[in-house]
Design a protein around this motif. Structure first.
Motif, PDB file in Angstrom:
ATOM      1  N   HIS A 104     -17.268 -31.707  26.959  1.00  0.00           N
ATOM      2  CA  HIS A 104     -16.226 -31.027  27.747  1.00  0.00           C
ATOM      3  C   HIS A 104     -16.699 -30.790  29.184  1.00  0.00           C
ATOM      4  O   HIS A 104     -15.961 -31.009  30.136  1.00  0.00           O
ATOM      5  N   GLN A 105     -17.950 -30.342  29.303  1.00  0.00           N
ATOM      6  CA  GLN A 105     -18.503 -30.073  30.655  1.00  0.00           C
ATOM      7  C   GLN A 105     -18.481 -31.321  31.517  1.00  0.00           C
ATOM      8  O   GLN A 105     -18.313 -31.253  32.732  1.00  0.00           O
ATOM      9  N   ALA A 106     -18.661 -32.474  30.869  1.00  0.00           N
ATOM     10  CA  ALA A 106     -18.685 -33.743  31.625  1.00  0.00           C
ATOM     11  C   ALA A 106     -17.269 -34.272  31.861  1.00  0.00           C
ATOM     12  O   ALA A 106     -17.096 -35.386  32.365  1.00  0.00           O
ATOM     13  N   GLY A 107     -16.267 -33.503  31.441  1.00  0.00           N
ATOM     14  CA  GLY A 107     -14.881 -33.897  31.698  1.00  0.00           C
ATOM     15  C   GLY A 107     -14.266 -34.729  30.587  1.00  0.00           C
ATOM     16  O   GLY A 107     -13.165 -35.269  30.732  1.00  0.00           O
ATOM     17  N   GLY A 108     -14.957 -34.835  29.443  1.00  0.00           N
ATOM     18  CA  GLY A 108     -14.443 -35.645  28.333  1.00  0.00           C
ATOM     19  C   GLY A 108     -13.725 -34.810  27.281  1.00  0.00           C
ATOM     20  O   GLY A 108     -13.654 -33.578  27.388  1.00  0.00           O
ATOM     21  N   LEU A 109     -13.213 -35.488  26.285  1.00  0.00           N
ATOM     22  CA  LEU A 109     -12.495 -34.825  25.194  1.00  0.00           C
ATOM     23  C   LEU A 109     -13.301 -34.985  23.904  1.00  0.00           C
ATOM     24  O   LEU A 109     -13.723 -36.105  23.557  1.00  0.00           O
ATOM     25  N   ALA A 110     -13.522 -33.879  23.201  1.00  0.00           N
ATOM     26  CA  ALA A 110     -14.303 -33.939  21.962  1.00  0.00           C
ATOM     27  C   ALA A 110     -13.841 -32.860  20.996  1.00  0.00           C
ATOM     28  O   ALA A 110     -13.380 -31.799  21.416  1.00  0.00           O
ATOM     29  N   SER A 111     -13.962 -33.148  19.700  1.00  0.00           N
ATOM     30  CA  SER A 111     -13.677 -32.156  18.666  1.00  0.00           C
ATOM     31  C   SER A 111     -14.790 -32.240  17.632  1.00  0.00           C
ATOM     32  O   SER A 111     -15.283 -33.337  17.340  1.00  0.00           O
ATOM     33  N   GLY A 112     -15.160 -31.092  17.093  1.00  0.00           N
ATOM     34  CA  GLY A 112     -16.255 -31.057  16.132  1.00  0.00           C
ATOM     35  C   GLY A 112     -15.770 -30.646  14.749  1.00  0.00           C
ATOM     36  O   GLY A 112     -14.867 -29.813  14.622  1.00  0.00           O
ATOM     37  N   PHE A 113     -16.373 -31.218  13.722  1.00  0.00           N
ATOM     38  CA  PHE A 113     -15.991 -30.929  12.339  1.00  0.00           C
ATOM     39  C   PHE A 113     -17.255 -30.761  11.503  1.00  0.00           C
ATOM     40  O   PHE A 113     -18.187 -31.559  11.625  1.00  0.00           O
ATOM     41  N   MET A 114     -17.255 -29.727  10.676  1.00  0.00           N
ATOM     42  CA  MET A 114     -18.362 -29.550   9.743  1.00  0.00           C
ATOM     43  C   MET A 114     -17.925 -30.115   8.391  1.00  0.00           C
ATOM     44  O   MET A 114     -16.934 -29.650   7.830  1.00  0.00           O
ATOM     45  N   ILE A 115     -18.652 -31.120   7.889  1.00  0.00           N
ATOM     46  CA  ILE A 115     -18.364 -31.567   6.517  1.00  0.00           C
ATOM     47  C   ILE A 115     -19.666 -31.963   5.842  1.00  0.00           C
ATOM     48  O   ILE A 115     -20.621 -32.379   6.502  1.00  0.00           O
TER      49      ILE A 115
ATOM     50  N   GLY B 180     -26.034 -40.277  16.863  1.00  0.00           N
ATOM     51  CA  GLY B 180     -24.637 -39.855  16.692  1.00  0.00           C
ATOM     52  C   GLY B 180     -24.098 -39.150  17.922  1.00  0.00           C
ATOM     53  O   GLY B 180     -23.031 -39.497  18.451  1.00  0.00           O
ATOM     54  N   GLY B 181     -24.840 -38.155  18.407  1.00  0.00           N
ATOM     55  CA  GLY B 181     -24.390 -37.384  19.567  1.00  0.00           C
ATOM     56  C   GLY B 181     -24.314 -38.228  20.827  1.00  0.00           C
ATOM     57  O   GLY B 181     -23.393 -38.087  21.634  1.00  0.00           O
ATOM     58  N   HIS B 182     -25.288 -39.116  21.009  1.00  0.00           N
ATOM     59  CA  HIS B 182     -25.285 -39.954  22.218  1.00  0.00           C
ATOM     60  C   HIS B 182     -24.156 -40.983  22.193  1.00  0.00           C
ATOM     61  O   HIS B 182     -23.581 -41.296  23.244  1.00  0.00           O
ATOM     62  N   VAL B 183     -23.837 -41.501  21.009  1.00  0.00           N
ATOM     63  CA  VAL B 183     -22.707 -42.429  20.920  1.00  0.00           C
ATOM     64  C   VAL B 183     -21.421 -41.673  21.279  1.00  0.00           C
ATOM     65  O   VAL B 183     -20.578 -42.173  22.025  1.00  0.00           O
ATOM     66  N   ALA B 184     -21.300 -40.453  20.779  1.00  0.00           N
ATOM     67  CA  ALA B 184     -20.109 -39.644  21.106  1.00  0.00           C
ATOM     68  C   ALA B 184     -19.979 -39.468  22.613  1.00  0.00           C
ATOM     69  O   ALA B 184     -18.902 -39.664  23.189  1.00  0.00           O
ATOM     70  N   LYS B 185     -21.084 -39.127  23.264  1.00  0.00           N
ATOM     71  CA  LYS B 185     -21.036 -38.891  24.720  1.00  0.00           C
ATOM     72  C   LYS B 185     -20.685 -40.175  25.468  1.00  0.00           C
ATOM     73  O   LYS B 185     -19.920 -40.159  26.422  1.00  0.00           O
ATOM     74  N   ARG B 186     -21.271 -41.278  25.018  1.00  0.00           N
ATOM     75  CA  ARG B 186     -21.039 -42.560  25.719  1.00  0.00           C
ATOM     76  C   ARG B 186     -19.563 -42.962  25.674  1.00  0.00           C
ATOM     77  O   ARG B 186     -18.984 -43.384  26.670  1.00  0.00           O
ATOM     78  N   PHE B 187     -18.964 -42.828  24.476  1.00  0.00           N
ATOM     79  CA  PHE B 187     -17.557 -43.233  24.341  1.00  0.00           C
ATOM     80  C   PHE B 187     -16.643 -42.230  25.049  1.00  0.00           C
ATOM     81  O   PHE B 187     -15.637 -42.620  25.649  1.00  0.00           O
ATOM     82  N   ALA B 188     -16.979 -40.941  24.988  1.00  0.00           N
ATOM     83  CA  ALA B 188     -16.142 -39.923  25.649  1.00  0.00           C
ATOM     84  C   ALA B 188     -16.100 -40.172  27.158  1.00  0.00           C
ATOM     85  O   ALA B 188     -15.081 -39.952  27.806  1.00  0.00           O
ATOM     86  N   ARG B 189     -17.235 -40.631  27.692  1.00  0.00           N
ATOM     87  CA  ARG B 189     -17.299 -40.947  29.131  1.00  0.00           C
ATOM     88  C   ARG B 189     -16.287 -42.011  29.525  1.00  0.00           C
ATOM     89  O   ARG B 189     -15.836 -42.079  30.653  1.00  0.00           O
ATOM     90  N   GLU B 190     -15.935 -42.861  28.580  1.00  0.00           N
ATOM     91  CA  GLU B 190     -14.999 -43.963  28.857  1.00  0.00           C
ATOM     92  C   GLU B 190     -13.567 -43.609  28.464  1.00  0.00           C
ATOM     93  O   GLU B 190     -12.716 -44.483  28.382  1.00  0.00           O
ATOM     94  N   GLY B 191     -13.331 -42.337  28.118  1.00  0.00           N
ATOM     95  CA  GLY B 191     -11.948 -41.922  27.859  1.00  0.00           C
ATOM     96  C   GLY B 191     -11.571 -41.815  26.394  1.00  0.00           C
ATOM     97  O   GLY B 191     -10.415 -41.547  26.064  1.00  0.00           O
ATOM     98  N   TYR B 192     -12.534 -42.005  25.508  1.00  0.00           N
ATOM     99  CA  TYR B 192     -12.237 -41.798  24.082  1.00  0.00           C
ATOM    100  C   TYR B 192     -12.222 -40.315  23.753  1.00  0.00           C
ATOM    101  O   TYR B 192     -12.937 -39.529  24.390  1.00  0.00           O
TER     102      TYR B 192
ATOM    103  N   VAL C  66     -29.454 -46.760  22.609  1.00  0.00           N
ATOM    104  CA  VAL C  66     -28.722 -47.293  21.447  1.00  0.00           C
ATOM    105  C   VAL C  66     -27.220 -47.177  21.698  1.00  0.00           C
ATOM    106  O   VAL C  66     -26.443 -48.103  21.404  1.00  0.00           O
ATOM    107  N   ALA C  67     -26.809 -46.052  22.278  1.00  0.00           N
ATOM    108  CA  ALA C  67     -25.375 -45.815  22.521  1.00  0.00           C
ATOM    109  C   ALA C  67     -24.776 -46.878  23.433  1.00  0.00           C
ATOM    110  O   ALA C  67     -23.605 -47.247  23.286  1.00  0.00           O
ATOM    111  N   GLU C  68     -25.575 -47.393  24.371  1.00  0.00           N
ATOM    112  CA  GLU C  68     -25.087 -48.474  25.251  1.00  0.00           C
ATOM    113  C   GLU C  68     -24.720 -49.692  24.413  1.00  0.00           C
ATOM    114  O   GLU C  68     -23.698 -50.345  24.628  1.00  0.00           O
ATOM    115  N   SER C  69     -25.582 -50.018  23.450  1.00  0.00           N
ATOM    116  CA  SER C  69     -25.314 -51.181  22.601  1.00  0.00           C
ATOM    117  C   SER C  69     -24.072 -50.966  21.737  1.00  0.00           C
ATOM    118  O   SER C  69     -23.308 -51.894  21.494  1.00  0.00           O
TER     119      SER C  69
END
Ligand SMILES: NC(=O)c1ccc[n+]([C@@H]2O[C@H](COP(=O)([O-])OP(=O)(O)OC[C@H]3O[C@@H](n4cnc5c(N)ncnc54)[C@H](OP(=O)(O)O)[C@@H]3O)[C@@H](O)[C@H]2O)c1
Length: 262
Positions: free
Chosen positions: A49-60, A16-28, A223-226
């Motif tokens: 954020h440190q890598a220059g991407g945009l992210a928001s976290g939610f606890m559910i 989950g976390g790696h997919v988030a990072k991979r997509f954020a790197r591309e501007g998601y 996996v995140a690459e795929s």
């Protein structure tokens, strides 16, 4: 300008976390949701954020009534259109025989792995259908393909999930929604799931024996690459099912065979 959103339901330090990072790197805009580890969630969001991407976290807690429905609606209203959703909740409880699998465990497995996906699709697909496009990537496991002793609850839930993916794809592919079921056929180097299930000592022993330089544990970053590739396929050639395993593992349909031929 509003960025496209990748929404990850079940975002730990593994897939989950790696997919988030991979997509954020591309501007998601990566919207990460998880259940219990607030500090872990903040760490992932900070890293992006440190890598220059945009992210928001939610606890559910996705098994609670209305939790998925409310979060998807909030993200659509306040963050932007969910272009890619990743359903990453598992239902593994370790090997348990029939008598030691409780009714509650069996039902909980189904609530997380199968019903949760149904609820996500029911709230999200009308938004995607209105836009005429969207992608739903569903992380799955060997248990979706093959039942086994001790896997009563897990295999029933994951097998049901696979059939649900096929049904969703049959109804929505022609409306622009790409559903893909990804079979992770082996143990993942995932500290928040496998790591917690095995306990620190056994997990580290497994990592040194099979993982690290051996590449015998599935790497979440790989996996995140795929996942990124799947979400960007041309609609004339969509993958419905992908299976991923380490070079060191046999595929789920093989048996060990003749050792002399190895
Ligand atoms: N790990 C493996 O060896 C393995 C093998 C084959 C397939 N898979 C599949 O991979 C997927 C999981 O990926 P991963 O193992 O790399 O894990 P991960 O992405 O590191 O973490 C998944 C996260 O899901 C969250 N979660 C669990 N129940 C939840 C709930 N009810 N509501 C909201 N969030 C919830 C947990 O959050 P908290 O930590 O905050 O509670 C957990 O950290 C599953 O679909 C699983 O079937 C995993």
């Amino acid at each position: 300008m509003t960025k496209p959103v990748v929404f990850i339901l079940g975002a730990g330090a593994g897939i989950g976390g790696h997919v988030a990072k991979r997509f954020a790197r591309e501007g998601y805009h990566a919207c990460l949701a998880r259940r219990s580890d607030r500090a872990g969630l903040d760490r992932l969001v900070d890293e992006i954020h440190q890598a220059g991407g945009l992210a928001s976290g939610f606890m559910i807690n996705a098994v609670e009534e209305d939790s998925i429905e409310k979060l998807v609606t909030d993200i659509e209203s306040n963050m932007g259109p969910i272009t890619v959703a990743v359903f990453n909740l598992g239902a593994q409880i370790g090997d348990r025989g029939l008598a030691s699998t409780t009714l509650k465990q069996f039902e909980m497995g189904w609530r997380m792995a199968t019903f949760g996906l149904f609820r996500l699709a029911q709230v999200l697909f009308p938004f995607m259908q209105q836009r005429g496009q969207g992608t739903l990537l569903v992380t799955s496991a060997t248990a979706a393909m093959r039942g086994n002793a001790g896997q009563h609850a897990h295999a029933a839930a994951m097998g049901g999930r696979r059939m649900l993916c096929q049904s969703l794809s049959a109804q929505f592919a022609s409306k622009g929604i790409h559903v893909s079921h990804i079979v992770i056929d082996g143990a993942v180097d995932a500290p928040d799931t496998l790591g917690k299930m095995l306990g620190e000592e056994r997990f580290q022993a497994l990592r040194s024996q099979k993982g690290l330089e051996h590449d015998g544990l599935v790497l979440p970053s790989a996996v995140a690459e795929s996942y990124y590739y799947l979400a960007h396929q041309h609609r004339s050639a969509w993958t419905f099912e992908l299976d991923l395993r380490s070079h060191a593992d046999l595929a789920w349909w093989n048996s060990p065979g003749n050792p002399d031929l190895k």
